[in-house]
Design an enzyme around this catalytic site. Structure first.
Site, PDB file in Angstrom:
ATOM      1  N   ASP A  34      -1.381  27.514 -27.376  1.00 23.13           N
ATOM      2  CA  ASP A  34      -0.122  28.226 -27.107  1.00 23.13           C
ATOM      3  C   ASP A  34       0.697  27.367 -26.146  1.00 23.13           C
ATOM      4  OD1 ASP A  34       1.942  29.787 -26.217  1.00 23.13           O
ATOM      5  OD2 ASP A  34       0.687  31.395 -25.409  1.00 23.13           O
ATOM      6  N   LYS A  49      11.934  28.855 -23.814  1.00 25.29           N
ATOM      7  CA  LYS A  49      11.802  28.101 -22.558  1.00 25.29           C
ATOM      8  C   LYS A  49      12.291  26.665 -22.753  1.00 25.29           C
ATOM      9  CE  LYS A  49       7.972  31.148 -22.018  1.00 25.29           C
ATOM     10  NZ  LYS A  49       8.497  32.122 -21.074  1.00 25.29           N
ATOM     11  N   TRP A  61      -1.273  35.154 -20.052  1.00 17.56           N
ATOM     12  CA  TRP A  61      -0.918  35.048 -21.471  1.00 17.56           C
ATOM     13  C   TRP A  61      -2.135  34.844 -22.352  1.00 17.56           C
ATOM     14  CZ3 TRP A  61       3.124  37.399 -22.826  1.00 17.56           C
ATOM     15  CH2 TRP A  61       4.189  37.521 -21.933  1.00 17.56           C
TER      16      TRP A  61
END
Ligand code: PMP
Length: 362
Positions: free
Chosen positions: A174, A198, A102
């Site tokens: 992040d 999530k 990511w």
């Protein structure tokens, strides 16, 4: 049929109590006879709910008053481009730690908006597994507009558990896969962001927590819906927000408060992760490729000794009510994502299954 335990990395399982409440009031929100999805975002009841959700998140994360809490569109990747658009210019250099898949996507997206993306460091193989290079070796640039990192890499299961020290540029993190999973000192950051799917709510939605002094810096061509200053001024309602996601996130925040907040979550998340890693380490059949100091407490990847048994493992797991265990397509193997909504019993059920599978196949 009893509900399976869902170990999906995201969209991920949501707390059963929250789903139950959402179901009960789906057709008639607050006894109004209409669904929350059918209400104007300017309706006083909706505005009140939206403000309460913000308030609850502020409380849960102890967000200081000099930060804006924004409810944004476009998930985690939307923020990959929002960050450089908001706090860097086309002539700027920005620093990124590249600790996994990511981070790497974030690096590439930032490259569209700035003169130079300087990757300060990444991961390395050590005798005890994959680790993040030590901060002493990071090659920081002279005067970056910001420093970006991803404390929990969802695919690789690799985490940086300490907030980097001694970085003078605004820290941007992040937190898509670890927000609200344990206490965090928000005041150390310039910007925190997270895709919602999530630990918060439905996908396509994101939270951005932005320090006031970083507002008002966008490039002239910043997309208006991604402009933090505009969204801060408009209380995240510059355009029609994702009202259902906002509502559901609010229910999750209420649930978290009832459960004892991030302190309680942090303790149980440590326990869940330790159970899995301890067993994996003690077994000759399963393995985890990450150095113990850098293991994620949210995403636990593991490999079987013989990957020809992967399909069988997944099939039998599903029969035992354990789903979503297939590793990311980039890395293969298995991955158990154990976010806040995964109860301890789910992890125990997975352990029992793994032990049985090892006995008959190992
Ligand atoms: N960052 C991290 C750490 C993620 O795990 C993900 C998605 N799994 C993203 C960003 C991208 O999020 P989205 O799919 O919402 O754009």
């Amino acid at each position: 049929m009893t509900a399976p335990f869902n170990f999906s990395a995201g969209p991920a399982m949501l707390p059963a109590e929250v789903m139950q409440q959402a179901q009960e009031e789906f057709r008639s929100w607050r006894n109004s006879g209409i669904s929350v999805m059918e209400v104007s975002h300017r309706d006083p009841a909706f505005m009140q709910m939206a403000a309460q959700a913000e308030q609850d998140l502020r409380e849960l994360m102890a967000i200081p008053a000099n930060y804006q809490v924004l409810f944004m569109h476009g998930g985690g990747r939307g923020q990959f481009s929002a960050v450089p658009q908001n706090i860097a210019g086309p002539d700027d250099t920005v620093d990124y730690l590249n600790s996994g898949i990511w981070s790497d996507f974030a690096v590439r997206e930032a490259g569209k908006y700035v003169a130079r993306v300087n990757v300060v460091g990444g991961t390395e193989q050590t005798s005890r597994g994959k680790a993040i290079q030590s901060p002493a070796s990071w090659k920081l640039s002279e005067n970056p507009a910001y420093f970006h990192y991803c404390p929990n890499e969802t695919v690789d299961g690799i985490a940086l558990h300490q907030i980097p020290e001694g970085i003078s540029a605004p820290l941007v993190a992040d937190l898509s896969s670890n927000i609200l999973s344990e206490p965090l000192d928000v005041s150390r950051f310039g910007i925190i962001y997270a895709g919602a799917q999530k630990n918060i709510g439905p996908s396509g939605f994101a939270i951005a927590i932005v320090r006031d002094d970083l507002l008002g810096r966008p490039q002239g061509n910043t997309s208006t819906i991604m402009d933090y200053s505009v969204q801060a001024r408009e209380r995240s309602m510059y355009n029609t927000p994702n009202t259902f996601a906002w509502y559901l996130s609010g229910l999750v925040f209420e649930w978290l408060k009832r459960k004892g907040g991030v302190e309680a979550m942090g303790a149980i998340n440590r326990e869940k992760a330790a159970l899995l890693y301890d067993y994996i380490d003690s077994s000759d059949y399963y393995s985890n490729p990450v150095h113990p100091d850098f293991r994620s407490r949210m995403n636990v990847p593991f490999l079987l000794a013989d990957d020809r048994q992967d399909g069988e493992f997944l099939q039998q797991a599903a029969k035992s009510g354990l789903v979503g265990l297939k590793g990311h397509r980039f890395v293969g193997g298995m991955r158990a994502s154990i976010y806040n909504a995964m109860p301890l019993d789910g992890v125990k059920a997975l352990l029992d299954f793994m032990k049985d599978f090892e006995k008959s196949n190992g």
